[in-house]
Design a protein around this motif. Structure first.
Motif, short mmCIF file in Angstrom:
data_model
loop_
_atom_site.label_atom_id
_atom_site.label_comp_id
_atom_site.label_asym_id
_atom_site.label_seq_id
_atom_site.Cartn_x
_atom_site.Cartn_y
_atom_site.Cartn_z
N SER A 166 0.83 -1.21 0.00
CA SER A 166 0.00 0.00 0.00
C SER A 166 0.86 1.25 0.00
CB SER A 166 -0.93 0.00 1.21
OG SER A 166 -1.77 -1.13 1.21
N TRP A 171 -7.06 1.20 8.72
CA TRP A 171 -7.09 2.66 8.67
C TRP A 171 -5.85 3.19 7.97
CZ3 TRP A 171 -3.77 6.31 10.73
CH2 TRP A 171 -4.22 7.63 10.68
N SER A 229 -6.16 2.65 4.22
CA SER A 229 -7.13 3.59 3.64
C SER A 229 -6.56 5.00 3.59
CB SER A 229 -8.43 3.56 4.44
OG SER A 229 -8.97 2.27 4.48
N GLN A 282 -3.84 5.22 0.82
CA GLN A 282 -4.42 5.26 -0.53
C GLN A 282 -5.08 6.61 -0.81
OE1 GLN A 282 -4.06 2.97 -2.86
NE2 GLN A 282 -2.88 1.66 -1.47
N ALA A 283 -5.76 7.17 0.20
CA ALA A 283 -6.41 8.47 0.02
C ALA A 283 -5.37 9.57 -0.19
CB ALA A 283 -7.28 8.78 1.23
#
Length: 384
Positions: free
Chosen positions: A305, A366, A369, A372-373
């Motif tokens: 990630s 978390w 996420s 990635q954001a």
């Protein structure tokens, strides 16, 4: 072009865990004048329960006779069988009714009389036929006169047979008596004997229970799948060996650890099937392998990630946070696995370990996420 980073392999490594330790099917219990034995197990229908007695006649009083009685009870409630303390379970001996209204089950009971220690230790057929089993009635209703008879005959040392797939409670009481004064109460200090009672429960799948047999099949299938994935991964690595990234070696390590873990678990469930017991050290070793594999899998998901090895040459200070997450997950998952195998799954330490694992998993999700954001926002700003 190097082989892709298959996220399904990493997610595949996060396979669900066992809910409890495997069930033992063979017990050897040292019997003394003040002890009653309680056994719990999930049984298949037509599972035969056998009792054998081992000891030295020299350590047994010649004037002693033995009245050994047993009580077998099935229940639809798992907690009634497995979570009832021994002292309360002993009080259920001989009950012909259910604990609560709305539950169902059956019971059977019987006794064996041995005129001396020599007859106790000799292998023999205890009954000409299996004792009938009867349905448990409601606590407020009268006892039922309905009973069911087994068509087949008992083998050597067989005392009872399971009538359906269900959790069972098997209670054994040993009452020593002096010859000729059976009606008198005998205190523990008046008798002198020591022997071992061996109880075996063997069914259609040997010693494997309805709770263990599906798990053995699951671990066998998973081991085969891991071997196939490992062979496929090696083939890909051989084809693209000039372009391999370091992260792909770690993905291979996860596959190897998963294959070893499933192989050890499968061998232990095979051992249970044929011997009725398992080697606790081997199961703990498999749990530690599983903890290491799952910790490494989570770190790899985070690394992918973050883009390490793909778009980033290094992770900088993030390495310390990754190592902390991995070590914490390894610690708590190891504690949780060992507590489950050793019988402390419902203790406070196991509860803390499970809550910590859930918290770490939430933080990992978390983090993924958020990463990635952040990357999508950076890419959008660059385009603008």
């Amino acid at each position: 072009m190097p082989p892709a980073h298959p996220s399904y392999l990493l997610l595949f490594a996060l396979i669900f865990r066992l809910a409890a330790a495997a069930e033992v099917s063979v017990w050897s219990v040292a019997i003394n004048p003040v002890q009653n034995a309680v056994f719990r197990k999930t049984l298949y229908a037509n599972t035969t329960i056998s009792m054998k007695f081992q000891g030295d006649t020299a350590s047994c009083d010649r004037n002693l006779v033995f009245n050994i009685s047993w009580y077998l009870r099935s229940s639809v409630c798992y907690n009634e069988v497995f979570n009832t303390p021994d002292n309360k379970a002993t009080n259920m001996f001989g009950l012909d009714h259910m604990v609560k209204d709305g539950w169902s089950g059956f019971y059977s009971q019987g006794y064996m009389y041995f005129e001396n220690c020599s007859s106790l230790f000799l292998p023999k057929v205890y009954y000409p036929e299996f004792n009938p089993y009867q349905p448990l009635t409601s606590p407020k209703s009268d006892a039922s006169n309905q009973s069911f008879i087994w068509p087949d005959k008992p083998d050597i040392s067989a005392v009872a047979k399971a009538w359906k797939d269900s959790p069972y409670l098997f209670i054994v009481k040993v009452q020593p008596l002096f010859r000729g004064i059976e009606d008198e109460e005998i205190g523990p200090e008046q008798v002198n004997f020591a022997f071992t009672m061996k109880v075996e429960m063997k069914g259609p799948h040997d010693y494997s229970s309805p709770a263990d047999w599906p798990l053995m099949m699951f671990f066998m299938v998973m081991c085969i799948i891991y071997v196939l994935f490992g062979a496929l991964w090696l083939f890909w690595c051989a084809c693209y060996w000039r372009d391999l990234l370091r992260i792909q070696f770690w993905i291979g390590a996860v596959i190897i650890l998963g294959m070893l873990e499933k192989a050890v678990f499968y061998s232990e469930y095979q051992n249970i099937r044929y011997k009725g017991d398992y080697v606790q050290g081997a199961v703990i070793f498999a749990e530690l392998l599983s903890a290491l594999k799952r910790s490494l899998a989570r770190i790899l998901v985070l690394i992918v990630s973050l883009g390490y090895g793909i778009v980033k040459p290094s992770l900088g200070t993030t390495v310390h946070r990754l190592a902390a997450v991995g070590l914490l997950y390894l610690l708590f998952s190891s504690v949780e696995g060992v507590m489950r195998v050793t019988g402390g799954f419902y203790g406070t330490v196991a509860l803390v370990a499970n809550l910590s694992l859930s918290l770490i998993d939430s933080c990992v999700m978390w983090w993924i996420s958020f990463t990635q954001a952040a990357e999508r926002t950076t890419a959008l700003n660059c385009c603008i």
